[in-house]
Enzyme design. Structure first.
Site, PDB file in Angstrom:
ATOM      1  N   GLU A  49      13.483  -5.080   6.890  1.00 55.77           N
ATOM      2  CA  GLU A  49      13.226  -5.041   8.335  1.00 55.77           C
ATOM      3  C   GLU A  49      11.883  -5.660   8.702  1.00 55.77           C
ATOM      4  OE1 GLU A  49      14.372  -2.398   6.691  1.00 55.77           O
ATOM      5  OE2 GLU A  49      16.223  -1.722   7.674  1.00 55.77           O
ATOM      6  N   PHE A 111      19.073  13.581  10.288  1.00 56.04           N
ATOM      7  CA  PHE A 111      19.061  12.564   9.237  1.00 56.04           C
ATOM      8  C   PHE A 111      18.599  11.225   9.805  1.00 56.04           C
ATOM      9  CE2 PHE A 111      21.445   9.183   6.911  1.00 56.04           C
ATOM     10  CZ  PHE A 111      20.729   9.266   5.725  1.00 56.04           C
ATOM     11  N   GLN A 112      17.659  10.602   9.133  1.00 58.74           N
ATOM     12  CA  GLN A 112      17.086   9.303   9.524  1.00 58.74           C
ATOM     13  C   GLN A 112      16.506   9.317  10.940  1.00 58.74           C
ATOM     14  OE1 GLN A 112      19.908   6.145   8.467  1.00 58.74           O
ATOM     15  NE2 GLN A 112      18.887   6.039   6.479  1.00 58.74           N
ATOM     16  N   LYS A 161      22.281   6.648  19.358  1.00 53.57           N
ATOM     17  CA  LYS A 161      23.655   6.291  19.002  1.00 53.57           C
ATOM     18  C   LYS A 161      24.666   6.671  20.095  1.00 53.57           C
ATOM     19  CE  LYS A 161      26.640   7.035  15.087  1.00 53.57           C
ATOM     20  NZ  LYS A 161      26.796   6.462  13.798  1.00 53.57           N
ATOM     21  N   MET A 478      -8.775 -14.133  -1.989  1.00 49.44           N
ATOM     22  CA  MET A 478      -9.771 -13.897  -0.943  1.00 49.44           C
ATOM     23  C   MET A 478     -10.596 -12.643  -1.241  1.00 49.44           C
ATOM     24  SD  MET A 478     -11.121 -15.139   1.610  1.00 49.44           S
ATOM     25  CE  MET A 478     -10.409 -16.084   2.950  1.00 49.44           C
TER      26      MET A 478
HETATM   27  C1  LIG Z   1      -0.526  -6.440   3.740  1.00 43.53           C
HETATM   28  C2  LIG Z   1      -1.912  -6.744   3.317  1.00 43.53           C
HETATM   29  N1  LIG Z   1      -2.476  -6.071   2.293  1.00 43.53           N
HETATM   30  C3  LIG Z   1      -3.740  -6.349   1.894  1.00 43.53           C
HETATM   31  C4  LIG Z   1      -4.467  -7.320   2.527  1.00 43.53           C
HETATM   32  C5  LIG Z   1      -5.908  -7.606   2.084  1.00 43.53           C
HETATM   33  N2  LIG Z   1      -5.998  -8.994   1.581  1.00 43.53           N
HETATM   34  C6  LIG Z   1      -6.447 -10.021   2.336  1.00 43.53           C
HETATM   35  S1  LIG Z   1      -6.396 -11.466   1.548  1.00 43.53           S
HETATM   36  C7  LIG Z   1      -5.811 -10.764   0.143  1.00 43.53           C
HETATM   37  C8  LIG Z   1      -5.525 -11.576  -1.074  1.00 43.53           C
HETATM   38  C9  LIG Z   1      -4.414 -12.545  -0.886  1.00 43.53           C
HETATM   39  O1  LIG Z   1      -4.049 -13.083  -2.137  1.00 43.53           O
HETATM   40  P1  LIG Z   1      -3.052 -14.280  -2.260  1.00 43.53           P
HETATM   41  O2  LIG Z   1      -1.891 -14.104  -1.377  1.00 43.53           O
HETATM   42  O3  LIG Z   1      -2.752 -14.503  -3.698  1.00 43.53           O
HETATM   43  O4  LIG Z   1      -3.844 -15.506  -1.647  1.00 43.53           O
HETATM   44  P2  LIG Z   1      -5.206 -16.226  -2.074  1.00 43.53           P
HETATM   45  O5  LIG Z   1      -6.309 -15.509  -1.372  1.00 43.53           O
HETATM   46  O6  LIG Z   1      -5.318 -16.138  -3.570  1.00 43.53           O
HETATM   47  O7  LIG Z   1      -5.025 -17.612  -1.579  1.00 43.53           O
HETATM   48  C10 LIG Z   1      -5.668  -9.380   0.314  1.00 43.53           C
HETATM   49  C11 LIG Z   1      -5.209  -8.454  -0.735  1.00 43.53           C
HETATM   50  C12 LIG Z   1      -3.854  -7.968   3.608  1.00 43.53           C
HETATM   51  N3  LIG Z   1      -4.486  -8.905   4.330  1.00 43.53           N
HETATM   52  N4  LIG Z   1      -2.573  -7.699   3.963  1.00 43.53           N
END
Ligand SMILES: Cc1ncc(C[n+]2csc(CCOP(=O)(O)OP(=O)(O)O)c2C)c(N)n1
Length: 565
Positions: A49, A111-112, A161, A478
């Site tokens: 979803e 439920f749900q 529903k 990042m």
């Molecule tokens: C749902 C979610 N969880 C955690 C984060 C925190 N976060 C920001 S950037 C990042 C790393 C992203 O890694 P990747 O997709 O491998 O990309 P890269 O930075 O290596 O290009 C994280 C964990 C986020 N932005 N969104």
């Protein structure tokens, strides 16, 4: 003729011109899904979803229409929250219909059952619980109206529903009457005249453009204004594609990972003309040193966004397209002053060009390792001019903003406000469903990709030929960058140790997978992917510890950029 609630809902979709919906069935929407079989509406079944919402969001961002999604009650509805919050933060028009347990069971731990109206209140522009089928058509009319007008946003309609099976006669209202909701579309003429005056006396103006420019389709008016006064333009992440990135007046993105010249221009400006931008902290850096000598004009359709984060000297509430049209008219009536201004700004433009020359957006190239920036540059060079790019969240997202040149509106779709990993792939799915013939590319990191990789199945099933670029650094890059710079290289839980065979993963879903580990093969890999039918994963094994630069450290001013590490 009497119709059931679910038949009425589908009629309302038809009335609103909805051709595609993204959704996932369940007990609480089973009647609706049964009626869907008789309807001409195109339904796409993502595998989660959350992905259905991002897909509807991508569809909305790419087309400008309202995105529509359906989920069942309870876990179906709660799975939508991240997608709804993502759309809310980026002001994306969307209507989400969730199933709900029958009205007599609401509040009984059925439920749900989940309190969807309660849970979604902080992340929606508005939400409804439909208790009586006779209210449904009116509520749907309002939901679409609220979603797309003023500052756009997601609206949730929770549909029990028993209301789906209850019957009434269908009549779609032709007007919306909503007390307390009267968005201002038309900018105030006196304020616009004042803005023109401020512009005509400026010496160092900067056009600071935000997502509102994309949402209001103001790209033509914006280009006209910039060219008329010959003022430099900087865009936020949300507005990357609202102004042609190859235009000589374009300075690229400002803020934390913005260009040196954009950040210096904002810092040294004497007039900041903010158009549909909300002064996000990623953009402003330390507020005390943000454009310290500038007067600020702030144009926004949402009055509550104005003055929220910075002091503003002149505010104009209204639809950006309307305000820009009036401003252009006002300025075109003062031809000689405009001409003088454009000439007077030459030293300012020269100063900016000099900053650009001394500190261009660049990276150290390598013959042995693939540099992620190089992949993006090549992608930009080899892709179609009207290609739609989506991104996940991380370093790859920033490189996609820095090194890909977007020249057409609505071609860059990224989760800006919420920063949602896992957004890009389903958003690409939605954009490709809207435009089956255009090139749609998801730029991803190996971490983000794994948040919604199940959507490969949807791409294959519906023959949506999205091209997926994974810049694989085996890191949550990042976060690793922050750990390197501010936590003494303590890489706590950011190394994605397990090497995944992305080629095999693609093949397991019936897609194509390509792997590239040599700089010399980057171009050939991209060309091969673009020439291949159907969805393709291109995995690039990139330099592991590359950083996104420049960088404004958290809490620093825009002029305190770190340029290289
Ligand atoms: C749902 C979610 N969880 C955690 C984060 C925190 N976060 C920001 S950037 C990042 C790393 C992203 O890694 P990747 O997709 O491998 O990309 P890269 O930075 O290596 O290009 C994280 C964990 C986020 N932005 N969104």
């Amino acid at each position: 003729m009497k119709m059931t609630g679910s038949e009425i809902l589908l009629e309302c979709f038809k009335e609103e011109g909805v051709d595609t919906v993204f959704g996932y069935p369940g007990g609480a929407v089973i009647n609706l899904y049964d009626d869907l079989m008789k309807s001409k509406i195109n339904h796409i079944l993502p595998r989660h979803e959350q992905a259905a919402i991002h897909a509807a969001d991508g569809y909305a961002r790419a087309t400008g229409k309202v995105g529509v999604a359906i989920a069942t009650s309870g876990p179906g509805a709660t799975n939508t929250i991240t997608g709804i919050a993502t759309a809310y933060m980026d002001s994306i028009p969307m209507v989400v219909v969730t199933g709900q347990v029958p009205t007599p069971l609401i509040g009984n731990d059925a439920f749900q059952e989940a309190d969807v109206v309660g849970i979604t209140r902080p992340v929606t522009k508005h939400n409804y619980l439909v208790k009586d089928v006779r209210d449904l058509a009116r509520i749907m009319k309002q939901a679409f109206y609220i979603a797309r007008t003023g500052r756009p946003g997601p609206v949730v309609v929770d549909l029990p529903k028993d209301v789906q099976v209850a019957e009434t006669t269908f009549a779609y209202p032709d007007k919306v009457e909503l007390r307390g909701y009267k968005p201002t579309f038309s900018g105030n003429a006196r304020q616009i005249a004042k803005a023109a005056k401020m512009i005509l006396t400026a010496r160092k103006p900067v056009l600071y453009v935000g997502g509102g420019a994309s949402l209001s389709d103001s790209d033509k008016e914006l280009l006209k204004l910039a060219e008329m006064i010959k003022a430099p333009v900087t865009t936020t992440l949300m507005a990357m594609a609202a102004f042609p990135q190859n235009h000589p007046l374009c300075m690229g993105m400002l803020g934390m990972h913005g260009t040196y010249h954009a950040n210096m221009a904002v810092t040294n400006s004497d007039l900041l003309i903010a158009l549909g931008a909300r002064f996000d902290d990623r953009v402003t850096g330390k507020i005390a040193t943000f454009a310290p000598d500038a007067k600020i004009i702030h144009v926004d359709v949402d009055p509550t966004s104005i003055k929220k984060n910075v002091r503003v000297d002149l505010q104009i509430v209204g639809d950006l397209k309307d305000v820009l049209k009036k401003l252009l008219k006002e300025l075109s009536e003062q031809k000689s002053e405009v001409k003088q201004l454009a000439e007077r700004l030459k030293p300012w433009r020269d100063e900016i060009t000099e900053w650009k020359k001394t500190h261009p957006l660049t990276y150290k190239s390598s013959k042995t390792e693939i540099k992620p920036q190089f992949v993006i540059e090549k992608l930009s060079e080899l892709s179609d001019d009207d290609a739609i790019v989506t991104t996940e969240v991380g370093q790859h997202q920033m490189w996609a903003a820095q090194f890909f040149k977007y020249n057409r509106p609505r071609t860059f779709l990224s989760s800006g406000g919420l920063g949602t990993m896992g957004y890009g792939l389903p958003a690409a799915l939605g954009a490709q469903a809207a435009y089956p013939k255009r090139q749609v590319i998801d730029i991803s990191g190996d971490g983000s990709f794994q948040m919604n990789s199940q959507e490969l199945a949807t791409l294959v099933q519906y023959r949506l030929p999205v091209k997926i670029v994974i810049l694989n650094n085996n890191f949550l890059g990042m976060v690793r960058q922050w750990q390197q710079l501010f936590f003494d290289k303590r890489y706590s839980q950011t190394c994605l140790e397990l090497p995944i065979d992305f080629k095999k993963l693609a093949e397991a879903y019936g897609a194509t997978g390509l792997t590239c580990s040599k700089p010399g093969e980057v171009e050939a890999t991209i060309k091969e992917a673009f020439a291949t039918d159907g969805p393709v994963i291109m995995e690039f094994k990139v330099c592991r510890e590359e950083n996104v630069m420049p960088m404004v450290p958290a809490g620093a001013g825009l002029n305190e950029m770190v340029l290289a590490t």
